[in-house]
Design a protein around this motif. Structure first.
Motif, short mmCIF file in Angstrom:
data_model
loop_
_atom_site.label_atom_id
_atom_site.label_comp_id
_atom_site.label_asym_id
_atom_site.label_seq_id
_atom_site.Cartn_x
_atom_site.Cartn_y
_atom_site.Cartn_z
N GLN A 187 -18.51 -26.08 41.97
CA GLN A 187 -17.58 -24.95 42.02
C GLN A 187 -16.42 -25.21 42.97
N GLN B 198 -28.73 -19.79 35.75
CA GLN B 198 -27.49 -19.02 35.73
C GLN B 198 -27.27 -18.22 37.02
N TRP B 199 -28.35 -17.64 37.52
CA TRP B 199 -28.23 -16.83 38.74
C TRP B 199 -27.70 -17.66 39.90
N ARG C 24 -20.81 -19.79 42.81
CA ARG C 24 -19.40 -19.48 42.57
C ARG C 24 -18.87 -18.54 43.66
N ASP C 25 -19.65 -17.48 43.96
CA ASP C 25 -19.20 -16.54 44.98
C ASP C 25 -19.10 -17.22 46.34
N GLU D 183 -23.93 -18.24 39.64
CA GLU D 183 -23.13 -17.11 40.11
C GLU D 183 -23.08 -17.07 41.63
N LYS D 184 -24.24 -17.34 42.23
CA LYS D 184 -24.31 -17.37 43.69
C LYS D 184 -23.38 -18.46 44.23
N ARG E 211 -21.02 -17.62 28.89
CA ARG E 211 -20.44 -17.36 30.19
C ARG E 211 -20.81 -18.41 31.24
N THR E 212 -22.09 -18.76 31.30
CA THR E 212 -22.52 -19.72 32.32
C THR E 212 -21.77 -21.03 32.18
N MET F 62 -18.22 -20.79 33.13
CA MET F 62 -18.08 -20.72 34.59
C MET F 62 -18.25 -22.07 35.25
N THR F 63 -19.10 -22.90 34.71
CA THR F 63 -19.32 -24.18 35.37
C THR F 63 -18.37 -25.26 34.88
#
Ligand SMILES: Nc1ncnc2c1ncn2[C@@H]1O[C@H](COP(=O)(O)OP(=O)(O)OP(=O)(O)O)[C@@H](O)[C@H]1O
Length: 710
Positions: A242, A672-673, A679-680, A676-677, A451-452, A455-456
């Motif tokens: 990320q 996936q979780w 990315r944030d 997201e972690k 989405r995943t 995002m990656t």
């Protein structure tokens, strides 16, 4: 005094495969180079070369207990009571080992002569293997063994088994990794407070545990990679990805682009003359694109929309904004058929508005090409449509402001960059700073990316999604039919044609041989022509000359051709709204997204459409699943999600997509979780802790950042 722990490690006996390569040849590659072949270049690489599984050498069992265990890995220790080469039932080394409880026989079908000495009577050995009852009673075939002294301590951790390249022994890897780990700077890249908040384990203990877990560890969690130590590795890896993608995004934003702020005459007239009203989703994504184009840093936006959702008109309106702002726009498509169709549609919209549209393709006649090139260079062509012929050196733009790439995943990164770098014509008096200026870029894809993955893999792209189909479409009904009902299918085609409907007949995909695929298409064309004499049956395949293709496609568009027999050349983008029946032969050979793309050629008008998926049974599990999914849903995102589950991200995206090479540990389907972690966290670190960003990237990427250039 503690027993002497010097271990005479038993050499692994030569196995069949080891025998194949001559030792001399194998030794000519230095072990360091073999490590490099595994991608292990420095100490951190080695420390992050994590085990595949473990062996438990921490406990010993008596031979009597072991023989009650059935087929299970056990470790026993005893003294050799006999060792000789026997010839019954075949030539082998037979070694009898005994302890106080009983005895077992080790059998080696391949062995070194020196093993008879190493395992001479009276030698104490520690033996690991599966004990079974065979020719010699309790026996182990090719067990692992070590010569030990009496009382030699047992290891107190599990023994790692690493992924290894050819000619790299586990012993060598273990030693190299242990040495590397003793030299490393273990400082955690993330501060303790952050680890607390994120509920993550510390780095060093995690790595150490993964290499040498204690015997009471939850081994299942290790193998499944759900253990907190694994979670930390995956998180770190995703965080590096990320960070790296977001940095690429920042670098892009630091470049300049010409702002294209004007929506004037061309835009207004184009909207006015469209025979339909834009859908809400089209309006929304257009607004997103328009806002990007107003910036003086380059847009890099991915426009996703399911098949038939109306991306072309959005692209045309984006181009109109570039033209209204005084710049050229270019649209590149991966196949001649698709590019040509875009050209026709867009030229029909633009030419009445006095906008010069040029066409460029590899198969063009020389004279036409020279003319097109001149128009592109002089700026007379405001909009250029073509295939990858557009990236040739001879193509010079006057002032290119916007690049649109359709089906972007079908082009390599290099091809897309080559087009982008054609921004300005240096001979045309571009100011020096314009050399640094790149055009805005809009990429389109009809393969919805879950989405995943978006995002990656596309973290540095902005993504717009058209999530609504134009009104008045009737849903496509999909049927799955056995090949042996082909006659019924032909009858159905006949009936549909008599009702004025048009039909696609898609020939089977034959991956091994293009020639065979053509043959099948030609045969099918002949069979259908014979079976349906009253109908006009067209044929289109990849080997036809572009002008021949064009004639057939035009005939089909006009309705003069009733049935179009086609190979997968029609897969992307072909738009003939009157076609409402599609037959796909050997549908079991196609991938899900391909079937979805193909099926998307029907259902584009108001007539109810039908897609018949013919298969030849018996079907394997995955093929059955794929066809069932196609029957159940026409939602491209749902299909993409299920496709991702079946194929995994690497294959889903195609081999050349970047980013994948980085992910050794994380699994996008299940983590996936964590994505997201990560990315944030990346966002927060880039804003507040640049030093952490540097450290983390250095640790995880080393010299490999190139993987991520999008
Ligand atoms: N808002 C709309 N209302 C009605 N029809 C529309 C609308 N937008 C587009 N269309 C029509 O829908 C059809 C599909 O549009 P288009 O070819 O742009 O789809 P696409 O998203 O490019 O699909 P594919 O990926 O399958 O090529 C075209 O015939 C187009 O003219």
């Amino acid at each position: 005094m503690p027993a002497n722990t010097k271990k005479a490690t038993g050499k692994m006996p030569p196995t069949k495969s080891a025998n194949k390569g001559k030792p001399a040849a194998r030794e000519s590659i230095k072990p360091e180079n073999k490590l490099a072949k595994l991608g292990l270049h420095n100490d951190m690489d080695l420390a992050l070369h994590l085990p595949l599984r473990y062996e438990d050498e921490t406990t010993l069992m008596t031979i009597a207990d072991a023989s009650l265990r059935g087929l299970q890995m056990v470790q026993v220790e005893g003294v050799v009571t006999a060792c000789d080469v026997q010839f019954r039932p075949r030539r082998q080394l037979v070694v009898t080992v005994g302890d106080d409880s009983g005895q077992l026989v080790m059998r080696f079908l391949n062995f070194y002569g020196s093993q008879t000495k190493q395992l001479a009577e009276g030698t104490r050995v520690r033996v690991r293997g599966e004990l079974r009852h065979g020719f010699f009673g309790a026996e182990m075939v090719h067990p692992q063994y070590k010569v030990v002294n009496e009382g030699a301590p047992l290891p107190d951790v599990l023994t790692p088994v690493y992924p290894a390249g050819e000619g790299l022994s586990q012993a060598y890897l273990r030693k190299s990794i242990a040495n590397a780990m003793s030299r490393l700077d273990w400082q955690d890249t993330l501060p303790p407070s952050m680890l607390d908040t994120l509920k993550l384990a510390a780095f060093e203990p995690s790595v150490r545990l993964l290499h040498n877990p204690p015997p009471d560890v939850d081994e299942h969690a290790l193998i499944e990679r759900s253990h907190p130590a694994w979670i930390r590795m995956k998180f770190d890896e995703l965080l590096a990805q990320q960070l790296s993608l977001k940095r690429a995004q920042a670098a892009r934003r630091a470049k300049t682009a010409r702002a294209l702020p004007v929506t004037g005459r061309v835009t207004a007239d184009l909207v006015k003359q469209l025979p339909f009203k834009l859908t809400g989703a089209q309006e929304r994504v257009l607004e997103e694109i328009r806002a990007d184009l107003r910036h003086s840093f380059p847009m890099q936006r991915l426009l996703q929309g399911d098949v038939g959702s109306g991306k072309t008109v959005v692209a045309a309106l984006a181009a109109a904004q570039a033209i209204d702002s005084g710049f050229q726009a270019v649209l590149m498509a991966p196949t001649e058929i698709l590019a040509e169709q875009h050209f026709r549609k867009i030229a029909a919209w633009m030419e009445p508005l006095d906008v010069g549209v040029a066409w460029l393709s590899g198969s063009q006649k020389k004279k036409e090409k020279t003319e097109a090139l001149a128009h592109i260079e002089s700026g007379a062509a405001r909009l250029v449509v073509g295939t990858h012929a557009l990236i040739q050196d001879t193509v010079q733009f006057d002032n290119l402001g916007l690049v649109i790439v359709d089906e972007q995943h079908r082009f390599g990164v290099g091809q897309r960059l080559a087009l982008r770098n054609k921004s300005f014509n240096p001979a045309g008096g571009a100011a020096p700073d314009e050399a640094q200026t790149v055009p805005h870029q809009l990429m389109m894809s009809a393969t919805p990316i879950p989405r995943t993955l978006a995002m990656t893999y596309y973290a540095d792209l902005e993504v717009s999604v058209i999530d609504e189909l134009p009104p008045g479409r009737s849903p496509i009904v999909t049927r799955v039919i056995d090949q042996n009902r082909r006659d019924e299918v032909i009858e159905r085609v006949h009936a549909a044609a008599l009702e004025g409907k048009q039909i696609y007949w898609v020939c089977p995909l034959i991956e091994e041989s293009e020639a065979l695929q053509l043959q099948t298409a030609t045969d099918t064309h002949a069979t259908l022509s014979a079976a349906l004499p009253g109908l006009n049956i067209g044929l289109v395949h990849g080997r036809m000359k572009p002008v021949e293709k064009q004639i057939v496609m035009e005939g089909f568009s006009r309705g003069a051709v009733h049935v179009l027999v086609a190979t997968t050349v029609i897969e992307v983008g072909v738009d003939v709204p009157n076609a409402s029946l599609m037959v796909i032969e050997h549908a079991e050979r196609f991938g899900l997204s391909q079937l979805h793309q193909l099926r998307g050629r029907v259902g584009r008008g108001s007539a109810a459409s039908v897609c018949l998926l013919m298969y030849q049974g018996p079907l394997g599990g995955t093929a059955k699943e794929r066809l069932a999914i196609m029957r159940e849903t026409t939602d491209g995102f749902e299909i993409a999600r299920r496709d991702l589950d079946i194929r995994g991200p690497g294959e889903f995206l195609g081999a050349r997509q970047s980013g994948e090479a980085m992910l050794r540990f994380a699994d996008l389907a299940t983590d996936q979780w964590l994505v997201e972690k990560a990315r944030d966290t990346a966002q927060a670190l880039l804003q507040h802790a640049p030093d952490i960003v540097e450290r983390h990237l250095a640790r995880w990427l080393g010299g490999r950042e190139d993987y991520l250039k999008v």
